[in-house]
Structures are given as C-alpha cells and as structure tokens.
Design a protein around this motif. Structure first.
Motif, PDB file in Angstrom:
ATOM      1  N   ARG A   1       0.942  -1.094  -0.055  1.00 39.15           N
ATOM      2  CA  ARG A   1       0.078  -0.015  -0.006  1.00 39.15           C
ATOM      3  C   ARG A   1       0.822   1.242  -0.013  1.00 39.15           C
ATOM      4  O   ARG A   1       0.231   2.315  -0.521  1.00 39.15           O
ATOM      5  CB  ARG A   1      -0.985   0.031   1.248  1.00 39.15           C
TER       6      ARG A   1
ATOM      7  N   SER B   1       2.879   2.512  -4.171  1.00 32.03           N
ATOM      8  CA  SER B   1       2.196   2.781  -5.294  1.00 32.03           C
ATOM      9  C   SER B   1       2.971   3.959  -6.125  1.00 32.03           C
ATOM     10  O   SER B   1       3.951   4.485  -5.790  1.00 32.03           O
ATOM     11  CB  SER B   1       0.663   3.392  -5.045  1.00 32.03           C
TER      12      SER B   1
ATOM     13  N   TRP C   1       2.866   7.442  -8.248  1.00 31.00           N
ATOM     14  CA  TRP C   1       1.965   8.812  -7.979  1.00 31.00           C
ATOM     15  C   TRP C   1       2.270   9.372  -9.095  1.00 31.00           C
ATOM     16  O   TRP C   1       3.526   9.938  -9.453  1.00 31.00           O
ATOM     17  CB  TRP C   1       2.275   9.544  -6.652  1.00 31.00           C
TER      18      TRP C   1
ATOM     19  N   ILE D   1      -7.950  18.586  -2.986  1.00 33.78           N
ATOM     20  CA  ILE D   1      -8.115  17.264  -2.145  1.00 33.78           C
ATOM     21  C   ILE D   1      -8.310  17.783  -0.746  1.00 33.78           C
ATOM     22  O   ILE D   1      -8.017  18.909  -0.088  1.00 33.78           O
ATOM     23  CB  ILE D   1      -6.727  16.220  -2.055  1.00 33.78           C
TER      24      ILE D   1
ATOM     25  N   GLU E   1      -2.851  11.411  -6.309  1.00 36.50           N
ATOM     26  CA  GLU E   1      -3.072  10.641  -7.657  1.00 36.50           C
ATOM     27  C   GLU E   1      -4.527  11.277  -8.095  1.00 36.50           C
ATOM     28  O   GLU E   1      -4.521  11.929  -9.067  1.00 36.50           O
ATOM     29  CB  GLU E   1      -3.126   9.311  -7.475  1.00 36.50           C
ATOM     30  N   SER E   2      -5.291  11.443  -7.287  1.00 37.04           N
ATOM     31  CA  SER E   2      -6.852  11.993  -7.527  1.00 37.04           C
ATOM     32  C   SER E   2      -7.513  12.391  -6.260  1.00 37.04           C
ATOM     33  O   SER E   2      -6.925  12.092  -4.966  1.00 37.04           O
ATOM     34  CB  SER E   2      -7.467  11.148  -8.286  1.00 37.04           C
TER      35      SER E   2
ATOM     36  N   SER F   1     -10.007  11.571  -4.858  1.00 38.44           N
ATOM     37  CA  SER F   1     -10.722  10.488  -4.020  1.00 38.44           C
ATOM     38  C   SER F   1      -9.868   9.476  -3.597  1.00 38.44           C
ATOM     39  O   SER F   1      -9.940   8.387  -2.816  1.00 38.44           O
ATOM     40  CB  SER F   1     -11.758   9.898  -5.058  1.00 38.44           C
ATOM     41  N   ARG F   2      -8.268   9.533  -4.097  1.00 36.39           N
ATOM     42  CA  ARG F   2      -7.607   8.589  -3.404  1.00 36.39           C
ATOM     43  C   ARG F   2      -6.573   8.780  -2.377  1.00 36.39           C
ATOM     44  O   ARG F   2      -6.503  10.333  -2.172  1.00 36.39           O
ATOM     45  CB  ARG F   2      -6.438   8.054  -4.639  1.00 36.39           C
ATOM     46  N   PRO F   3      -6.103   7.993  -1.492  1.00 33.22           N
ATOM     47  CA  PRO F   3      -5.099   8.536  -0.474  1.00 33.22           C
ATOM     48  C   PRO F   3      -4.005   9.238  -1.047  1.00 33.22           C
ATOM     49  O   PRO F   3      -3.760   9.069  -1.965  1.00 33.22           O
ATOM     50  CB  PRO F   3      -4.930   7.154   0.282  1.00 33.22           C
TER      51      PRO F   3
ATOM     52  N   MET G   1      -6.057   8.596   4.036  1.00 35.47           N
ATOM     53  CA  MET G   1      -7.191   8.661   3.320  1.00 35.47           C
ATOM     54  C   MET G   1      -7.900  10.032   3.137  1.00 35.47           C
ATOM     55  O   MET G   1      -7.699  10.985   4.168  1.00 35.47           O
ATOM     56  CB  MET G   1      -8.438   7.843   3.820  1.00 35.47           C
ATOM     57  N   SER G   2      -8.284  10.288   1.726  1.00 31.36           N
ATOM     58  CA  SER G   2      -8.863  11.788   1.583  1.00 31.36           C
ATOM     59  C   SER G   2     -10.131  11.434   2.001  1.00 31.36           C
ATOM     60  O   SER G   2     -10.769  10.490   2.130  1.00 31.36           O
ATOM     61  CB  SER G   2      -8.647  11.925   0.143  1.00 31.36           C
TER      62      SER G   2
ATOM     63  N   ARG H   1     -14.296  12.969   0.839  1.00 29.38           N
ATOM     64  CA  ARG H   1     -15.233  13.355  -0.020  1.00 29.38           C
ATOM     65  C   ARG H   1     -15.372  15.042   0.102  1.00 29.38           C
ATOM     66  O   ARG H   1     -15.873  15.396   1.108  1.00 29.38           O
ATOM     67  CB  ARG H   1     -16.395  12.572  -0.172  1.00 29.38           C
TER      68      ARG H   1
END
Length: 365
Positions: free
Chosen positions: A243, A246, A248, A312, A336-337, A339-341, A360-361, A363
């Motif tokens: 995890r 990743s 980025w 974010i 990354e986006s 909605s992603r961590p 975690m991000s 919403r």
C-alpha cells in the motif's frame, strides 16, 4: 527491610513502575508495587499482561521485600520534601520517613504477588533517540478501539540490520524504517506489540540504548536500569508495504513548519469532523476550512508542484499527525486524485524515505 534512597530517584522510579498498575485490578495484590532490597532497590509492577521493573541505587541496611499500594506510594513519594527517604518494614506496615514527614502504609502479602515473566532472549539493540522517534511517528496511526486488537498494535518487522515499525487504524498507515544492531546474523522476527506499551517505553527513555527481546509470545525492552515485558498481540496484519509503494502522478514538496502552522490556524474554524481542503497549484498550496455556522479560514503556503493542479481534502488531525512525523525540512505529498489516499513522506538527501504516512482523503461537499 530497611533502606535509604534519594527522594527524586525514588519518586521517578515509583512513578515509572506504577504506570502499568491496573485501574481495576482483578486481585488486590496487582495494585501493589513490589520493593525488593538487595545490592540495589528494585520496584516491580505486573498486571498479567505488562510488567515493569526499575532498579535504582539505595543504601540497604537490611535486605528484604515488601508489597506496598502502588498509586498511594507514587502520590506520597512525589509530595515528600527534598531529603533522603527511609523505608522500614515494621510488622504489617512499611514506614516511609522523609524529614519530619512519616507515613505508615499497610502492606500486602509478598508471597501472593505473581512472578514476573522471564525476559526473553535479546534480538538486538538501537539508540534510544532513534527508538523513541520511530514510535512517536507511527503510534498516532494505531487504533484505540480494543474490539479490534490487531489495530491497537505496532507491527515490528526485523530483517537483519533493518527494522520497520508500522501501524494502522484503517484510515491511515504509518511506517518508519531504521537500522539497528542485531544480536546475531540472520535475525528475522515479526511481531505485534501493543502501541500503548511502546509509547510508554519511548517516553521513559533517558538516553543510551534500548535492548529489544522477543520469544514465547512476549516482547521485552530494557534501558538504563528499567525493563518492561508485554504479551504480544496476534501477528495478523495488513500488507502495508504494498500500500505504501504505489506510483504517483502528482508530487508536492512543502516546508513542514509553515505548512503545519497554517493548517493549525485554519483548522480553528473547522467544525468537528469537517475537512481541511488543500488546493495545490504551481508554486503554492491554499489551505481552506469552514464556511458553516462558525466562519471560514484560508491561508497560502509556498510549495513546489510537479504534475497537474489538484484539490483534495483531509481530516485535519490525521493530516497533522503525518506532517509532524516528518523529520526533514521538507515534506513530500504524493497524490493521484481527490478520491484516492495521499502518501506523505520525508525528503531525504539520498536513498529511500525512512518515514511514510498514507492517509485517506475525504469527499468534498
């Protein structure tokens, strides 16, 4: 038993050992501190899961042992005047004398006190500063929910000269890698240690090295006359390494101190459980919060952005826990986006980052 000991030394040792005393002991003797006088004075506490023993210098006129109510002794010892303390057993009492102050404390049967666990074999040692730093970085990510014991621990993975500590509460993962001095070649151990115990051990360090021991479901830590043992948790844990590795597409480097200060200021207008919003553009990041019944706040901090602009949001304390774990001047935030961590890490001069924090991000409304 008859001993004389420096007041500050006694108060410090009693307070340290008494921290493991259970608030609601299953049997009365577990509320006691066991004082044993021989060449030195040792003070021990045990609740069947965690044991603590402190050893200090004392003038021992008569050897022996006595079991004294621990929390009461802690209160008394820190309130005594700045003179040497004498403790003498007289029948059912332990008489504590310091200057003109005297207390007669009713003792408990020493023979009823459970034997402390044997310290398992040492597997290595590390500088106290490195140990304390690593624990302080990863412990905030551990859970306080005792219904999921796995999440209340810190995972310790040992592979030769490399040690990794990791923790998660499902909303973030913190990991710190450091080198140490293994007890022998080829040491490879994985264990789940209760986070609260590691935090207490780290707080009590006074320099020197920490010797780490593990075996038979028990972990042990020794440093400068103090030792702690604790039962290990179930070894089950997430695959945190995957995890944290990743790729980025967006990276922002920001100076830690002004960034943290700005987040704390803006968070003053953030209502409970509402988000801190970060807007990354070329050359800067805008921190925003509020907009509800309390008010709103906004501040801009310089940053170096590689990749596309992005907005974010995070829970403010989770974000701060990651940033305050950074030991370098700059923090690198990998994105990354929305909605992603996001992965927060230090920016080392060479090699891989020692500390990584995945959060975690949230919403955005």
């Amino acid at each position: 038993m008859k001993i004389r000991v420096n007041r500050d030394v006694l108060a410090d040792a009693v307070a340290w050992a008494a921290r493991v005393l259970p608030s609601r002991p299953v049997v009365p003797v577990l509320s006691g501190l066991l004082l044993e006088a021989g060449d030195k004075l040792s003070l021990s506490a045990f609740d069947y899961d965690v044991s603590a023993r402190a050893t200090v210098d004392a003038d021992v006129a008569e050897e022996g042992g006595v079991l004294i109510p621990g929390r009461l002794l802690a209160e008394i010892s820190r309130s005594l005047p700045a003179e040497d303390v004498e403790i003498v057993t007289e029948g059912p009492e332990a008489v504590v004398t310091c200057g003109s102050a005297e207390f007669g404390l009713i003792t408990m049967p020493v023979e009823d006190f459970p034997a402390l666990p044997t310290m398992p074999p040492a597997i290595g040692a590390v500088g106290g500063g490195v140990f304390a730093s690593a624990v302080s970085q990863v412990a905030p990510a551990s859970s306080r929910d005792d219904t999921l014991p796995m999440l209340t621990g810190i995972r310790v993975d040992v592979d030769g000269e490399s040690v990794t500590m990791a923790a998660t509460d499902r909303y973030r993962i913190a990991a710190r890698e450091f080198t140490w001095r293994p007890a022998g070649p080829g040491v490879a151990v994985s264990a789940m240690v209760p986070a609260r115990v590691l935090v207490e051990v780290a707080k009590s360090l006074r320099g020197g090295e920490v010797s780490v021991a593990m075996g038979d479901g028990v972990a042990g830590f020794e440093s400068v006359g103090r030792s702690t043992t604790v039962r290990l948790l179930d070894e089950q844990f997430i695959d945190y390494r995957t995890r944290l590795s990743s790729d980025w597409s967006i990276r922002a480097d920001v100076r830690v101190t002004p960034f943290v200060d700005a987040i704390k200021r803006v968070a003053l207008v953030a209502e409970r459980n509402t988000a801190i919003r970060l807007s990354f553009t070329q050359g800067q990041v805008r921190i925003q919060a509020g907009g509800g019944d309390i008010g709103r706040g906004s501040e801009v901090v310089e940053c170096e952005l590689r990749g596309d602009d992005i907005q974010i949001a995070f829970q403010s304390q989770f974000l701060l826990d990651g940033l305050t774990g950074i030991e370098s001047e700059l923090a690198r935030i990998n994105l990354e986006s929305p909605s992603r961590p996001a992965l927060i890490q230090d920016v080392p001069g060479d090699g891989q980052p020692a500390f990584r924090y995945l959060v975690m991000s949230l919403r955005q409304s």
